[in-house]
Enzyme design. Structure first.
Site, PDB file in Angstrom:
ATOM      1  N   ARG A 124      -2.335  -0.913   5.411  1.00 62.64           N
ATOM      2  CA  ARG A 124      -3.522  -1.444   4.728  1.00 62.64           C
ATOM      3  C   ARG A 124      -3.197  -2.790   4.084  1.00 62.64           C
ATOM      4  O   ARG A 124      -4.042  -3.671   3.983  1.00 62.64           O
ATOM      5  CB  ARG A 124      -4.001  -0.443   3.669  1.00 62.64           C
ATOM      6  CG  ARG A 124      -4.662   0.790   4.252  1.00 62.64           C
ATOM      7  CD  ARG A 124      -5.019   1.798   3.171  1.00 62.64           C
ATOM      8  NE  ARG A 124      -3.838   2.465   2.628  1.00 62.64           N
ATOM      9  CZ  ARG A 124      -3.877   3.353   1.640  1.00 62.64           C
ATOM     10  NH1 ARG A 124      -5.029   3.670   1.068  1.00 62.64           N
ATOM     11  NH2 ARG A 124      -2.766   3.934   1.211  1.00 62.64           N
TER      12      ARG A 124
ATOM     13  N   CYS B 183       0.867  -1.185   0.000  1.00 69.07           N
ATOM     14  CA  CYS B 183       0.000   0.000   0.000  1.00 69.07           C
ATOM     15  C   CYS B 183       0.892   1.220   0.000  1.00 69.07           C
ATOM     16  O   CYS B 183       1.654   1.419  -0.944  1.00 69.07           O
ATOM     17  CB  CYS B 183      -0.987  -0.028   1.159  1.00 69.07           C
ATOM     18  SG  CYS B 183      -0.233  -0.124   2.793  1.00 69.07           S
TER      19      CYS B 183
END
Lengths: 293, 142
Positions: free
Chosen positions: A244, A239
């Site tokens: 994430r 990410c």
């Protein structure tokens, strides 16, 4: 309904509520983006791990070393055989990140509370400001496990050998229109775009509105049928700074049973600033769209 | 010594655990947003876009004094505490106090170390918004 590949790793708020006082064998860990959120009230008997102050080295861009990790665990009353249950804000991003770091150092018994902090709060369950203290743990940390962490040279080889890369950022970040998530401009990069050949599968597609994970069938429809990934694929997820993608790493590894998933924590803040590496801009190319159809 | 300097000293000379205590205290002291502004807030107006939490700021200068109204959700206690601190430092002061406030405020408050680089930007944006809006309103009311 089919269960997840490793259902034992995911626990409910009910389960945590029933085990609040099993502090000899279980340690509940809150890990949030906001450094002050734990202090405003947390699950009774939960300790805090901050992703910046506790898990990252303050000098080298890297995680803490194994000695420091062992020390952190001991201070929190975590021993090698303690079951550690993670939860946090933002649909468990940082809980997944902390979970991943614990797995990196070989901690065996890691669990995640589905729905995270928000679900616990929304259900009106108790919070306390009382910071618990536990008898010091005894911890021997292992060397970091390279099978769940990818570095930039490995990403380059992944591109050369056409192995799957999963970009879990927002579509606008993937296309290169912005170099950061809305609201996180500090974490920018010099160039916008994605790693060549990467599929765009935003992390949030794996989560329900309430922060819990989608069902096995719904996840398979996205990652397997729509995106064409296979459980024996050698996958690297990334990410912007690796939080994430920890969420997606968790989904692929534990919910869908992929056995070779690595998190590229350097992510776009490394790749987008790196000298001499290629990037791509724009929407997925037709070939990729076809391959993933 | 300005109010901001005094507040900065309190934080700067604390250790990280005490800083969190002080910030928690501020987070609980942010005055509630008067009801007549709820519609504006809910419509997303006067929002600081750089913050991931919906931070609402209304800045005015009335009779030569700074008037700031703000709202920050309880799920974002760090931003909430920082806004509460700035309100205590700036409200009812002449605009010059805001204009002369140092640009490196987060560093002076000892927050850059505690938050790490990744978490300071939203707070910087709040601070810059207040400085910019106070200067603009002070100019307009002249």
């Amino acid at each position: 309904m089919a269960t997840y590949a490793h259902p034992e790793v995911l626990v409910s708020t009910d389960w945590v509520a029933e085990h609040l006082n099993d502090t000899d064998t279980i340690r509940i860990v809150e890990s949030d983006e906001d450094v002050l959120l734990y202090e405003t009230g947390h699950i009774p008997n939960a300790v805090k791990i901050d992703w910046v102050n506790d898990l990252q080295d303050q000098i080298v861009r890297d995680y803490i070393g194994k000695q420091r990790f062992a020390q952190l665990c001991e201070e929190l009353g975590i021993s090698n055989d303690t079951t550690v249950v993670f939860y946090g804000d933002k649909s468990n991003w940082w809980a997944c990140y902390a979970f991943w770091v614990f797995r990196l150092f070989g901690h065996e018994k890691c669990l995640l509370m589905d729905g995270g902090r928000k679900k616990w709060v929304d259900e009106g369950r108790p919070l306390t400001r009382e910071r618990p203290t536990f008898a010091r743990g005894s911890y021997t940390a292992k060397d970091p496990d390279p099978s769940i962490r990818a570095f930039r040279d490995e990403v380059l080889r992944h591109i050369e050998t056409n192995r799957p890369l999963v970009d879990v950022r927002s579509p606008a970040e993937y296309r290169g229109e912005v170099t950061h998530m809305p609201g996180y401009p500090q974490e920018g990069a010099l160039r916008g775009g994605h790693i060549p050949g990467a599929r765009s599968i935003p992390w949030s597609r794996a989560a329900n509105e309430d922060g819990t994970f989608k069902s096995r069938e719904e996840l398979e429809a996205i990652y397997l049928q729509e995106q064409g990934l296979k459980p024996d694929d050698d996958v690297i997820a990334y990410c912007r700074i690796g939080e994430r993608s920890s969420h997606t790493w968790f989904v692929l590894t534990y919910l869908l049973g992929f056995d070779r998933v690595r998190n590229y924590d350097g992510s776009w803040t490394e790749w987008g600033n790196l000298v001499g590496v290629p990037i791509e801009k724009g929407a997925p190319t037709p070939a990729e769209a076809e391959a993933s159809a | 010594m300005t109010t901001l300097d005094a507040l900065a000293d309190e934080l700067r000379f604390a250790d990280d655990a005490m800083r969190l205590e002080i910030l928690l205290d501020y987070a609980g002291r942010l005055p509630p947003l008067p009801e007549q502004y709820h519609a504006l807030r809910d419509a997303g107006l006067n929002r600081v876009d750089e913050c991931q939490a919906p931070v609402f700021l209304m800045v005015d200068v009335v009779d030569g004094k700074v008037k700031i109204l703000a709202d920050v959700p309880e799920e974002a206690p760090t931003a909430r505490s920082f806004v509460a601190l700035l309100l205590e430092a700036f409200n009812d002061q002449p605009p010059s106090v805001v204009a002369e406030a140092p640009p490196d405020i987060l560093h002076r408050l000892g927050l850059t170390g505690l938050l790490g680089m990744q978490r300071t930007r939203g707070l910087s944006a709040i601070y810059q918004r207040i400085k910019h809006e106070v200067a603009r309103k002070a100019e307009a009311s002249r």
